[in-house]
Motif scaffolding. Structure first.
Motif, PDB file in Angstrom:
ATOM      1  N   THR A   1       0.743  -1.197  -0.170  1.00 57.45           N
ATOM      2  CA  THR A   1       0.078   0.122   0.015  1.00 57.45           C
ATOM      3  C   THR A   1       0.871   1.179   0.016  1.00 57.45           C
ATOM      4  O   THR A   1       0.192   2.161  -0.001  1.00 57.45           O
TER       5      THR A   1
ATOM      6  N   THR B   1      -8.902  -2.235  -0.154  1.00 60.54           N
ATOM      7  CA  THR B   1      -9.683  -1.201  -0.045  1.00 60.54           C
ATOM      8  C   THR B   1      -9.045  -0.569   1.189  1.00 60.54           C
ATOM      9  O   THR B   1      -8.720  -1.202   2.121  1.00 60.54           O
ATOM     10  N   GLY B   2      -9.478   0.716   1.487  1.00 51.78           N
ATOM     11  CA  GLY B   2      -9.317   1.473   2.730  1.00 51.78           C
ATOM     12  C   GLY B   2      -7.523   1.791   2.962  1.00 51.78           C
ATOM     13  O   GLY B   2      -6.731   1.711   2.086  1.00 51.78           O
TER      14      GLY B   2
ATOM     15  N   SER C   1      -4.413   2.162   5.549  1.00 51.90           N
ATOM     16  CA  SER C   1      -3.852   1.727   7.094  1.00 51.90           C
ATOM     17  C   SER C   1      -4.154   2.614   8.421  1.00 51.90           C
ATOM     18  O   SER C   1      -4.356   3.695   8.019  1.00 51.90           O
ATOM     19  N   PRO C   2      -4.726   1.965   9.374  1.00 51.25           N
ATOM     20  CA  PRO C   2      -4.622   0.646   9.605  1.00 51.25           C
ATOM     21  C   PRO C   2      -6.014  -0.227   9.222  1.00 51.25           C
ATOM     22  O   PRO C   2      -5.985  -1.018   9.848  1.00 51.25           O
ATOM     23  N   ASN C   3      -6.755   0.254   8.751  1.00 48.61           N
ATOM     24  CA  ASN C   3      -8.113  -0.217   8.395  1.00 48.61           C
ATOM     25  C   ASN C   3      -8.111  -0.756   6.900  1.00 48.61           C
ATOM     26  O   ASN C   3      -9.196  -0.627   6.226  1.00 48.61           O
ATOM     27  N   ILE C   4      -7.262  -1.638   6.505  1.00 47.74           N
ATOM     28  CA  ILE C   4      -7.049  -2.073   5.257  1.00 47.74           C
ATOM     29  C   ILE C   4      -7.879  -3.312   4.969  1.00 47.74           C
ATOM     30  O   ILE C   4      -8.056  -4.274   6.023  1.00 47.74           O
ATOM     31  N   LYS C   5      -8.635  -3.469   3.923  1.00 45.79           N
ATOM     32  CA  LYS C   5      -9.364  -4.675   3.699  1.00 45.79           C
ATOM     33  C   LYS C   5      -8.898  -5.273   2.548  1.00 45.79           C
ATOM     34  O   LYS C   5      -8.789  -4.757   1.458  1.00 45.79           O
TER      35      LYS C   5
END
Length: 167
Positions: A33, A60-61, A63-67
């Protein structure tokens, strides 16, 4: 002409290694990312081992909310080709497996020299028995030859083949 030699006074051991135990099947998830330059991939290289690509994901999203979102037909057979370098596209993730049968400490790094020189490197370190003894053991069956080599109907390793004499 303006080159200045830097003297290294203190050597520090690598504390950011990936620990493995001899005989394990290791799965690594690599998420791309971030980039040194805009939107570039990374040719990731593992010394001392070959590995097999297992899964490829879109991201998608932030860091820290990566999916991680699996793509269609993006799960690969464990018997696929073995490689030691793989391209990880920007904003994607992948997993790969390798079998830990080469004790020592092995480099794992980006093959882009600029990235390598700026620290995009770690090691795979084989741990001793004190570290490994309490971990669960791999309970797999026998590996078969890759399916692409099994066109003649008998894919067993040579040690499993019956020794038939021709008449």
């Amino acid at each position: 002409d303006n080159f200045k030699l830097e003297v290294v006074k203190d050597y520090k051991r690598n504390t950011n290694y990936i620990p493995v135990c001899f005989g394990d099947r290791v799965r690594i998830l690599f998420i791309n990312t971030a980039s040194f330059e805009a939107h570039e991939g990374h040719p990731m290289h593992l010394h001392g081992h070959d590995f097999v690509l297992r899964e490829l994901y879109n991201i998608t999203g932030a860091s820290p909310n990566i999916k991680l979102i699996p793509g269609d037909n993006q799960t690969f057979n464990v018997t696929g080709p073995k490689v030691d370098t793989i391209w990880v596209p920007f904003n994607q993730a992948l997993t790969f497996d390798f079998d830990a049968y080469n004790p020592g400490e092995h480099l794992f790094h980006c093959h882009n020299d600029f990235h390598l020189e700026n620290g995009m490197m770690t090691t795979i370190r084989y741990m001793d028995n004190d570290y490994c003894q309490d971990l669960p053991k791999f309970k797999g069956g026998e590996n078969k030859y890759p399916t692409q080599f099994c066109e003649m109907g008998n894919c067993a390793p040579p040690s499993k083949l019956s020794m038939k004499k021709e008449p």
